[in-house]
Enzyme design. Structure first.
Site, short mmCIF file in Angstrom:
data_model
loop_
_atom_site.label_atom_id
_atom_site.label_comp_id
_atom_site.label_asym_id
_atom_site.label_seq_id
_atom_site.Cartn_x
_atom_site.Cartn_y
_atom_site.Cartn_z
N HIS A 26 0.83 -1.20 0.00
CA HIS A 26 0.00 0.00 0.00
C HIS A 26 0.87 1.26 0.00
CE1 HIS A 26 -2.75 2.87 2.29
NE2 HIS A 26 -3.47 2.54 1.24
N HIS A 68 -1.65 10.56 -2.31
CA HIS A 68 -2.95 10.12 -1.80
C HIS A 68 -4.00 11.22 -1.93
CE1 HIS A 68 -5.98 9.36 1.42
NE2 HIS A 68 -5.92 8.14 0.89
O1 G3P Z 1 -6.41 0.26 -2.03
C1 G3P Z 1 -7.47 0.93 -1.51
C2 G3P Z 1 -7.07 1.79 -0.39
O2 G3P Z 1 -5.81 2.34 -0.67
C3 G3P Z 1 -8.07 2.85 -0.16
O3 G3P Z 1 -7.72 3.67 0.89
O4 G3P Z 1 -7.38 5.98 1.57
O5 G3P Z 1 -5.45 4.43 1.50
O6 G3P Z 1 -6.46 5.25 -0.61
P1 G3P Z 1 -6.70 4.89 0.82
CA CA Z 2 -5.32 4.04 -2.21
#
Ligand code: G3P
Ligand code: CA
Length: 334
Positions: A26, A68
């Site tokens: 992530h 993000h």
């Molecule tokens: O992969 C989906 C997830 O990343 C969504 O949450 O807020 O970290 O983009 P966010």
């Molecule tokens: Ca994301």
């Protein structure tokens, strides 16, 4: 064959777009590096992640950069640039007033003057050692870096691209589809087996992309989103999978423990929709009570234990800040 797979021996090209269960880093290995930096992506590949996740937002001149959110204060040194001081502004974002510097007000050349910083310096002080080392990456640069690492390690690594707030940017004259598709096409990645997946919380952009690309599409779903049969049937018409908050698969009890699995994985699989869960973070503060180790919220707990519980519930992918720890659970499960 794409730049993500060029040069790889045929046997190492998976028969699916991602191996399952997949460990997806992530924002890169963001538990160990400032998020969305090339260092975070390279670390994730080095750790063995099956795929990496990134969010994209546009610059004023329409280039997709990897952040993000479009406001840059939390993850860069933009506030330290006197030449950009007059670009600070206040804007409504998602119903909130946000003050700062926005990618869609700056050209790529201006964004390139910034240096990345750790978003959570108190929680992840080790990551701050990398502060200032890297600039903001473009989508193209991450695709190129992952492609290079895939070839070097003779292992195809997937890329899951999340399109952030497409309606808001389109209203400002910066639609995300065109630069996304142009980037994929110029790299030979606009096809079903390129290793690229496109995700969004926005249904409209996924529906439009479904008629313009064969790249797999994932509908992101948060707590509170509609998940009944009608909703899943509708998603199945344009998407290949769902990416869901982990609580939609394993909710938490009022005292912070894992509750029994929901029917979501079974209902999604009945419709041939893959299920990825987000976001697994190893610090105790993010873990259910039974997987915490001690009382310090910043200490790493038993993330492999949580990952194992989600794998037992049948999920196809774990999206995590700590891919090395999630991989331990996968190794134990297969
Ligand atoms: O992969 C989906 C997830 O990343 C969504 O949450 O807020 O970290 O983009 P966010
Ligand atoms: Ca994301």
């Amino acid at each position: 064959m794409s730049v993500l797979t060029a040069g790889l021996p045929t046997r190492s090209i998976p028969s699916r777009l991602v191996v399952t269960p997949a460990v997806v880093a992530h924002r890169g290995a963001s538990g160990y590096h400032p998020e969305h930096t090339l260092g975070a992506y390279r670390a994730a590949v080095r750790m063995g992640a099956d795929a990496v996740e990134l969010d994209v937002v546009p610059t004023a001149d329409g280039v997709l950069v990897v952040r993000h959110e479009s406001e840059l204060s939390a993850t860069t040194d933009v506030a330290d640039h006197p030449g950009l001081a007059d670009r600070r502004t206040t804007r409504r974002v998602g119903g909130r007033r946000v003050t700062g510097w926005f990618t869609d007000d700056l050209t790529l050349a201006e964004v390139r003057t910034l240096r990345c910083r750790e978003r959570h310096p108190a929680l992840r002080p080790g990551n701050t050692l990398h502060d200032g080392r890297e600039g903001v990456a473009t989508l193209g640069e991450v695709l190129a870096a992952v492609g290079t690492e895939s070839v070097r390690r003779e292992r195809a690594v997937g890329v899951m691209i999340e399109l952030k707030s497409p309606a808001r940017f389109a209203a400002r004259g910066l639609p995300l589809e065109e630069p996304l598709l142009a980037e994929l096409r110029c790299r030979g990645l606009d096809h079903a087996r390129s290793g690229v997946t496109v995700m969004s919380f926005d249904r409209g952009i996924l529906r439009r992309l479904a008629s313009r690309t064969t790249v797999p599409l994932v509908q992101l779903l948060d707590v509170g989103d509609r998940l009944d049969a009608v909703a899943l049937d509708a998603i199945e018409r344009y998407a290949d999978g769902v990416g869901v908050h982990q609580a939609l698969v394993r909710p938490r009890t009022p005292d912070g423990r894992l509750d029994a699995p929901t029917r979501l994985v079974r209902e999604a699989h009945r419709r041939w929709l893959d299920v990825h869960v987000w976001t697994l973070r190893a610090e105790n503060r993010y873990l259910p009570v039974e997987h915490r180790l001690g009382d310090d919220p910043a200490v790493l707990g038993d993330l492999p234990g949580l990952a194992a519980d989600l794998l037992d519930a049948g999920v196809d992918g774990l999206i995590t800040d700590h891919p090395d720890l999630a991989l331990r659970a996968v190794a134990a499960a297969v």
